[in-house]
Design a protein around this motif. Structure first.
Motif, PDB file in Angstrom:
ATOM      1  N   ASN A  62     -10.363  -8.989  -2.365  1.00 32.39           N
ATOM      2  CA  ASN A  62     -11.627  -8.438  -2.852  1.00 32.39           C
ATOM      3  C   ASN A  62     -12.141  -9.183  -4.074  1.00 32.39           C
ATOM      4  O   ASN A  62     -11.386  -9.850  -4.779  1.00 32.39           O
ATOM      5  N   GLN A  87      -5.038  -6.365  -2.402  1.00 25.44           N
ATOM      6  CA  GLN A  87      -6.390  -6.029  -2.852  1.00 25.44           C
ATOM      7  C   GLN A  87      -6.917  -7.050  -3.852  1.00 25.44           C
ATOM      8  O   GLN A  87      -8.100  -7.400  -3.836  1.00 25.44           O
ATOM      9  N   GLU A 119       0.829  -1.206   0.000  1.00 26.90           N
ATOM     10  CA  GLU A 119       0.000   0.000   0.000  1.00 26.90           C
ATOM     11  C   GLU A 119       0.866   1.260   0.000  1.00 26.90           C
ATOM     12  O   GLU A 119       0.532   2.254  -0.661  1.00 26.90           O
ATOM     13  N   TYR A 134     -13.894  -7.875  -7.207  1.00 25.87           N
ATOM     14  CA  TYR A 134     -14.365  -6.741  -8.001  1.00 25.87           C
ATOM     15  C   TYR A 134     -15.260  -7.247  -9.130  1.00 25.87           C
ATOM     16  O   TYR A 134     -14.941  -8.228  -9.800  1.00 25.87           O
ATOM     17  N   TYR A 190      -3.158  -0.643  -7.880  1.00 26.99           N
ATOM     18  CA  TYR A 190      -3.727  -1.596  -6.928  1.00 26.99           C
ATOM     19  C   TYR A 190      -2.625  -2.493  -6.377  1.00 26.99           C
ATOM     20  O   TYR A 190      -1.566  -2.664  -6.997  1.00 26.99           O
TER      21      TYR A 190
END
Length: 569
Positions: free
Chosen positions: A467, A463, A443, A469, A459
């Protein structure tokens, strides 16, 4: 009651009985007929068996090349496929990066890089700590050349292809032949079970070659083709197919957006290939001209007889990838007269191939699909001059700035092991030794890169793992993200921008934006309805559509869905 009345009554009873019997017999016959008709419907073959499936991939073909050059096309090529077939007008790649290797793998596996693992043409391999090529395999030897150009196999593809499934379904009786100027354009569509995959080795040889993965020596028809000097016949000037003044759909013939062959002073037609031959790697120069596509068609047609493709009721598969469109696009750019001329000549190649299929396999006895492995962006310098967002990143400045960030934040640049395909690969051992949290480091890197202003999205690997998406750029990136092979930080340059180190002339590709993802998808022939759709379709839908048509198993990693509107019931 007198005798006459009794006789009349018995006659009436007999007549009624006879009539009822006849009526019952008729009902029985009609019932049997209805049941027979029902049985006929029930037992109709629930799939279509073309003698041959022909898969065509046009390397770097934007969807608008169909519409932009429409008035120049003949009646027997693109117009035949569109007019008599099914046109998916809103067809897209649903992942990034959009490169040749992943594109061919996705068309034939019905999956995205997240599943099949072909995440680029080349990528950093975290296990071996080296960069690998998508089809290179030094455990096999070249066939047809003494060079190492044949040391290839599909082993980096993690799932089966539609061509593999056809071979399994037919007990290996259905043949699969894959052909392309590029090795990856033949190996990945051919899959693991192909009878042959052939690619063109230029240099001073000009021959079609293969790998010992498929065979130990070239078939006679291939050797005969190589000995025929067909490739040599294209050692001639590249002139425009039509009067170049009619190419009003493209920019000027001489401009600052186009690359040059070595030895040329400008990019104007004609291009004198004989004069440029030796300084441009001899037969390799054909790849960046329409003649490379002509040669591919010649070889594909030779394979029909050489392998007896489509000669019986058992379905065969011919996978053809036209690569010259990509070489020409990279050199001259989307808006060039050279790209237009290449597509007008490709239209003639497709017509020639279809006419040959009509004659050798039979019209109505084969099925064709045509798509692309990616599209392309306009030359960024051209976009800038048109005052449209686009340009080049200052790669040197970015690298220097990021280097200072690494030294200041982590004391060394060694924390980054590799940077490729818009991804950063971090050294997890160093992060562990520094007692740092991997997700927090990722990050930190992402926020730093976003502050530079040249990225539209950044990204982290965390992530992508954590996640799900479902739409937009992150969804596209996630479909292209392999947990096993992809990096720790994924970047996307601003729309219309490319790295200055990539190329200063011509077009390129790789992004998740529509100029790279929107490509043609045409179906034609046996089992295909005539029509069109504006509903969104995606590249992984192709393989399951063909599988549903043939009544065979989907490739093992399939994530796409059959396009039901395409299939004739």
């Amino acid at each position: 009651m007198n005798t006459n009345k009794i006789v009349s009554l018995w006659l009436l009873v007999a007549f009624c009985f006879s009539a009822s019997v006849v009526q019952a017999q008729r009902k029985s016959k009609n019932k049997d007929k209805d049941q027979s008709q029902k049985q006929e419907v029930v037992f109709t073959t629930p799939y279509t068996s073309p003698k041959l499936v022909v898969g065509i991939i046009v390397d770097q073909m934007r969807f608008d090349y169909i519409t932009r050059f429409w008035n120049h096309y003949g009646e027997g090529g693109f117009k035949r496929l569109v007019g008599e077939g099914f046109n998916c007008k809103n067809n897209h790649f649903n992942y990034a990066p959009t490169y040749t290797g992943p594109g061919h793998a996705s068309v034939y596996t019905g999956a995205t890089p997240a599943t099949h693992g072909i995440i680029g043409n080349n990528w950093y391999d975290k296990v071996s700590d080296t960069e690998v090529y998508c089809v290179s395999d030094d455990s096999y030897a070249s066939v047809g050349t003494t060079s190492d150009a044949g040391q290839m196999s599909p082993f980096r593809n993690k799932v089966s292809t539609i061509t593999d499934e056809l071979r399994l379904h037919t007990q290996m009786r259905g043949k699969v032949i894959a052909i392309s100027l590029k090795d990856r354009g033949a190996v990945l569509p051919g899959g693991y079970a192909a009878n042959g995959a052939y690619w063109f080795h230029g240099k001073n040889e000009g021959s079609w070659i293969t790998s010992t993965f498929y065979m130990n020596q070239l078939p006679k028809w291939v050797s005969d083709f190589n000995s025929s000097d067909m490739a040599e016949s294209y050692k001639k000037p590249w002139t425009s197919l039509k009067d170049i003044s009619t190419y009003v759909e493209s920019g000027t013939d001489i401009n600052n957006y186009e690359g040059l062959f070595k030895g040329e002073l400008n990019s104007a037609f004609p291009h004198d290939l004989p004069a440029l031959w030796d300084t441009n790697d001899q037969f390799d120069i054909l790849k960046a001209t329409p003649y490379g596509n002509n040669l591919t068609t010649d070889f594909a047609i030779a394979s029909l007889d050489g392998e007896s493709l489509g000669a019986d009721a058992i379905t065969d598969f011919l996978a053809v990838s036209y690569s010259s469109t990509d070489y020409v696009g990279h050199k001259y750019g989307v808006n060039s007269k050279e790209v237009q001329d290449t597509y007008l000549r490709l239209d003639q190649d497709i017509e020639r191939l279809l006419k040959t299929l009509d004659a050798k396999v039979g019209k109505g006895e084969y099925t064709v699909f045509l798509t692309a492995d990616h599209a392309a962006v306009h030359v960024p310098a051209f976009l800038q001059d048109m005052k449209i967002p686009g340009g080049y990143t200052d790669s040197k400045s970015t690298k220097e700035r990021f280097s200072e960030f690494l030294k200041y934040s982590y004391g060394s640049e060694d924390i980054v092991k590799n940077s490729s395909n818009g991804q950063l690969f971090l050294d997890h051992n160093i992060i562990k030794n520094l007692d740092l949290n991997l997700a927090e480091v990722q990050e930190h890197f992402a926020k730093e890169l976003m502050s530079y202003g040249e990225y539209s999205h950044v990204y982290t690997g965390e992530q992508m793992w954590a996640n799900n998406y479902t739409h937009g750029i992150p969804h596209i990136l996630q479909n292209g993200y392999s947990q096993e092979r992809s990096g720790d930080v994924i970047t996307v340059l601003n729309s219309g921008y490319i790295s200055a180190s990539a190329r200063s002339k011509g077009s390129t590709h790789g992004s998740p934006f529509p100029y790279d993802t929107h490509v043609p998808l045409l179906f034609y022939g046996k089992g295909i309805k005539k029509g069109e759709t504006f509903e969104k379709t995606t590249i992984p839908d192709i393989a399951p559509t063909i599988a549903a048509l043939l009544g065979i198993s989907f490739p093992s990693g399939t994530t796409g869905q059959p396009i039901v509107e395409v299939l004739r019931k």
